[in-house]
Design an enzyme around this catalytic site. Structure first.
Site, PDB file in Angstrom:
ATOM      1  N   GLY A   1     -12.507  -5.216   0.556  1.00 49.06           N
ATOM      2  CA  GLY A   1     -13.937  -4.908   0.615  1.00 49.06           C
ATOM      3  C   GLY A   1     -14.410  -3.971  -0.483  1.00 49.06           C
TER       4      GLY A   1
ATOM      5  N   ARG B   1       0.835  -1.222   0.000  1.00 49.17           N
ATOM      6  CA  ARG B   1       0.000   0.000   0.000  1.00 49.17           C
ATOM      7  C   ARG B   1       0.862   1.261   0.000  1.00 49.17           C
ATOM      8  NH1 ARG B   1      -4.996  -2.147   3.778  1.00 49.17           N
ATOM      9  NH2 ARG B   1      -6.184  -2.935   2.000  1.00 49.17           N
TER      10      ARG B   1
ATOM     11  N   LYS C   1     -17.705 -19.875   0.685  1.00 46.28           N
ATOM     12  CA  LYS C   1     -19.160 -19.954   0.882  1.00 46.28           C
ATOM     13  C   LYS C   1     -19.963 -19.085  -0.070  1.00 46.28           C
ATOM     14  CE  LYS C   1     -19.070 -20.986   5.774  1.00 46.28           C
ATOM     15  NZ  LYS C   1     -19.416 -20.491   7.117  1.00 46.28           N
TER      16      LYS C   1
ATOM     17  N   GLY D   1     -10.483 -10.403  -0.846  1.00 48.97           N
ATOM     18  CA  GLY D   1     -10.256 -11.516   0.093  1.00 48.97           C
ATOM     19  C   GLY D   1      -8.917 -12.182  -0.100  1.00 48.97           C
TER      20      GLY D   1
END
Ligand code: AMP
Length: 402
Positions: A382, A41, A202, A359
């Site tokens: 996100g 970053r 999931k 993720g």
């Protein structure tokens, strides 16, 4: 993506010596000694800082760090990050122990032209996460212009990403611009055919993602644990595999919706199975409709890899989120590695635009050695996912209003 002002506009409109605030994402992982464990970053911020320095601005950097929830928490001070940034910029970087008020104002006005000062964690003030109007005004207080270079924080309507834009001329930083252009090329106005890979554990955490992508892509490759739920929804026995039985109807709805939208869903036709998710397993390869009841699917099989690579071969653009298997433990990283390497090769050959993120995706593609050869890998987490889900990002919308 259009409608925002860039750093070129800033330098054309703002004289040297002006105080310019740049919202960065300095939320980097630190080790016990305060050293930066992963400086990605910081590296991405350098082009904007260099440009602002060359233009002779006095530069204040705004960022959050951790989740102090409106309180001063010493362990979440940005002071160590200012030091790490100084080493990377090859110049002294000052630090101000508050991001508003007299402390910030005097630190910024004391800077020489081209000087840089990191202002303390914006989240030490409750007004940051509340997008409070008075706090936004206080942040803007001593500056003449505002740059947002933190795409990874753009999904939050906070004072330093959103409210502040009410008070200052607002510009898009170089890293933010690169990210928006990559995203636009991937999903806004993509070259077709457009293929998406959605993997990971999931369905329940990726419902909005699957819904938005099935409306936009030509082929949707579903892998990882979530593919098990789709296979079960088709009536296959998935043995001991991770499977969300409460999501079977949802999986069927997603498949039906994709069909009406002309989106082909590609599920793994074979699988690497083992009795448990642990190191030192020798997996068995079975067809997806013949998983033994005492085994669990931990990766896509070799036939599935061939089909997925063929889908990439027919694509012009690829979007990737999530691993195809339990990639943290070999050999269940095989399908992710092989397909990612194939996408990387096609990208390098100039026949594929490949954009990935969210993720575990960055870790999985880097583990495969493929990340650096993708067109663009977002580290935004996100914000990248919310953008893929088709949600407006307040930090980006605020740039476009200008
Ligand atoms: P996500 O954060 O949703 O992208 O999920 C990533 C996680 O999914 C990784 O930790 C993988 O180990 C896990 N995963 C992928 N495939 C499987 C699988 N077949 N069974 C269990 N976990 C899996």
């Amino acid at each position: 993506m259009t409608g925002f002002k860039t750093l070129d506009d800033l330098t054309a409109q703002t004289p040297a010596g002006a105080i310019v605030l740049i919202r960065a994402d300095l939320n980097v992982p630190l080790d016990e000694t305060g050293g930066v464990r992963d400086a990605t970053r910081l590296e991405r911020l350098l082009p904007s800082l260099q440009k602002l320095r060359q233009a002779g601005y006095r530069i204040g950097i705004l960022s959050h760090f951790g989740r102090p929830k409106g309180h001063v928490v010493d362990a979440m001070s940005l002071a160590p990050v200012a030091k790490a940034l100084s080493a990377r910029m090859g110049q002294a970087v000052a630090f101000a122990p508050d991001c508003i008020g007299e402390t910030a104002a005097s630190a910024l006005s004391a800077l020489p032209e081209g000087g840089i000062c990191v202002l303390e964690n914006t989240r030490f003030h409750a007004g940051e996460e509340a997008d409070d109007a008075a706090f936004s005004k206080a942040l803007a207080g001593c500056a003449e212009a505002y740059v947002n270079d933190a795409f990874s924080a753009a999904h939050r309507a906070h004072a330093s990403t959103h409210g502040i834009t009410q008070h200052l001329p607002t510009y898009c930083g170089a890293a933010m611009q690169a990210e928006l252009e990559a995203l636009e090329a991937a999903l806004g106005a993509p070259q077709r055919p457009l293929v998406a890979v959605v993997g990971g554990a999931k369905i329940s955490t990726k419902l909005d993602l699957l819904g938005n992508l099935s409306a936009k892509v030509d082929v949707l490759v579903i892998g990882g644990g979530m593919a098990n739920t789709f296979l079960a929804a088709q009536g296959h026995d998935v043995g001991k595999s991770l499977c969300e039985t409460a999501m079977l109807d949802t999986a069927r709805e997603i498949m039906a919706q994709a069909e009406t939208r002309g989106c082909r869903i590609l599920l793994p036709c074979d699988a690497a199975v083992a009795p448990e998710f642990a190191a030192g397993q020798t997996p068995e390869i079975v067809a997806s409709d013949a998983v033994p009841s005492d085994q669990m699917i931990l990766d896509a099989g070799p036939e599935a890899v061939i089909e997925i690579c063929a889908a990439f071969d027919s694509a012009a653009t690829l979007i990737w989120n999530g691993p195809l298997g339990a990639f943290e433990i070999a050999p269940f990283d095989r399908a992710t590695n092989q397909t990612a390497q194939h996408a990387a090769q096609r990208t390098q050959a100039g026949t594929l635009i490949s954009v990935a993120g969210g993720g575990d995706t960055v870790a999985a593609l880097n583990h495969a050695g493929a990340g650096p050869n993708f067109t663009y890998v977002s580290t935004a987490g996100g914000a990248f996912l919310e953008w893929l889900e088709g949600k407006p990002l307040p930090g980006v919308t605020a740039l476009q209003k200008n």
